[in-house]
Design a protein around this motif. Sequence first.
Motif, PDB file in Angstrom:
ATOM      1  N   LEU A  45      21.940 -17.421  14.913  1.00 19.89           N
ATOM      2  CA  LEU A  45      20.493 -17.572  15.102  1.00 19.89           C
ATOM      3  C   LEU A  45      19.969 -16.789  16.291  1.00 19.89           C
ATOM      4  CD1 LEU A  45      20.327 -21.420  14.459  1.00 19.89           C
ATOM      5  CD2 LEU A  45      19.335 -19.653  12.980  1.00 19.89           C
ATOM      6  N   GLU A  46      20.846 -16.156  17.034  1.00 16.79           N
ATOM      7  CA  GLU A  46      20.474 -15.559  18.329  1.00 16.79           C
ATOM      8  C   GLU A  46      19.276 -14.607  18.222  1.00 16.79           C
ATOM      9  OE1 GLU A  46      23.750 -13.751  20.319  1.00 16.79           O
ATOM     10  OE2 GLU A  46      22.675 -13.577  22.219  1.00 16.79           O
ATOM     11  N   GLY A  47      19.269 -13.760  17.227  1.00 16.77           N
ATOM     12  CA  GLY A  47      18.193 -12.776  17.112  1.00 16.77           C
ATOM     13  C   GLY A  47      17.043 -13.222  16.221  1.00 16.77           C
ATOM     14  N   HIS A  48      16.958 -14.522  15.954  1.00 15.41           N
ATOM     15  CA  HIS A  48      15.961 -15.031  15.008  1.00 15.41           C
ATOM     16  C   HIS A  48      15.113 -16.115  15.684  1.00 15.41           C
ATOM     17  CE1 HIS A  48      17.691 -12.951  11.482  1.00 15.41           C
ATOM     18  NE2 HIS A  48      18.804 -13.054  12.174  1.00 15.41           N
ATOM     19  N   PRO A  67      16.700 -16.058   6.495  1.00 15.12           N
ATOM     20  CA  PRO A  67      16.955 -14.688   6.034  1.00 15.12           C
ATOM     21  C   PRO A  67      18.354 -14.545   5.424  1.00 15.12           C
ATOM     22  CG  PRO A  67      15.981 -14.675   8.222  1.00 15.12           C
ATOM     23  CD  PRO A  67      16.267 -16.103   7.897  1.00 15.12           C
ATOM     24  N   GLU A  68      18.413 -13.748   4.379  1.00 14.82           N
ATOM     25  CA  GLU A  68      19.663 -13.621   3.633  1.00 14.82           C
ATOM     26  C   GLU A  68      20.815 -13.138   4.510  1.00 14.82           C
ATOM     27  OE1 GLU A  68      19.023 -11.448   0.068  1.00 14.82           O
ATOM     28  OE2 GLU A  68      21.019 -11.879  -0.738  1.00 14.82           O
ATOM     29  N   SER A  69      20.482 -12.336   5.528  1.00 15.40           N
ATOM     30  CA  SER A  69      21.535 -11.758   6.373  1.00 15.40           C
ATOM     31  C   SER A  69      22.309 -12.818   7.155  1.00 15.40           C
ATOM     32  CB  SER A  69      20.919 -10.755   7.355  1.00 15.40           C
ATOM     33  OG  SER A  69      19.968 -11.394   8.191  1.00 15.40           O
ATOM     34  N   VAL A  74      24.530 -19.701   8.429  1.00 14.61           N
ATOM     35  CA  VAL A  74      23.823 -20.959   8.709  1.00 14.61           C
ATOM     36  C   VAL A  74      24.328 -22.058   7.774  1.00 14.61           C
ATOM     37  CG1 VAL A  74      21.558 -22.098   8.597  1.00 14.61           C
ATOM     38  CG2 VAL A  74      21.783 -19.846   9.677  1.00 14.61           C
ATOM     39  N   ARG A  75      24.567 -21.705   6.522  1.00 14.83           N
ATOM     40  CA  ARG A  75      25.100 -22.686   5.578  1.00 14.83           C
ATOM     41  C   ARG A  75      26.453 -23.222   6.050  1.00 14.83           C
ATOM     42  NH1 ARG A  75      25.779 -21.423  -0.900  1.00 14.83           N
ATOM     43  NH2 ARG A  75      26.849 -23.366  -1.493  1.00 14.83           N
TER      44      ARG A  75
END
Length: 207
Positions: A45-48, A67-69, A74-75
Amino acid sequence: MAYTFELPELGYAHDALEPHIDARTMEIHHGKHHAAYTSKLNAALEGHADLHGKSAIELLAELDEVPESIRGAVRNHGGGYVNHALFWEMMTPGGADSPGDDLASAIDGSFGSFDDFKAKFQATAGAQFGSGWGWLSVDGGGQLSVSSTANQDSPHMSGLTPLLGVDVWEHAYYLNYQNRRPDYLVAIWKVVNWDVVGRWYAEAIAG
Ligand SMILES: [Fe+2]
């Protein structure tokens, strides 16, 4: 809790759940495995920054909006973060060994009896192929269900609220039980904190 996520503290000593869950397993499981899920979730998550206001449960419940990337990370790591936090809190040394009245009635209504529920739970969690979790969950209408998920998938991903979750990854039991997952699934009832499970049920049905 939202970003940055922190490893929750255990509410008891590593050896508090012995002989049912051994101290070494708890040390590694909490201090290494759960710590790794936590740090990898934070890294994903750092860049989000747009996601930093969301709780880990919200991220799982709205995974399609991630985001898909980073969705896979995350899942997996968000699931691992949330599932283990529930697992530690749901266990206790010497807690109530059966649910209180409201949850007991709901279990009887859904599964026939407390013993029937436990048998169904053990069979379902025991049959989960490979790594995963066994669950007792409640839906938005108050209906209880028993299920299993693969890997770190969470009932939150299906719109359910988990009340009781048992980790059946080998890292949860192998030091003490080796290949005997069914023995672990019998022993786990000795350490379930039914006071906590009952409180979560009451909160869920209250909306
Ligand atoms: Fe685990």
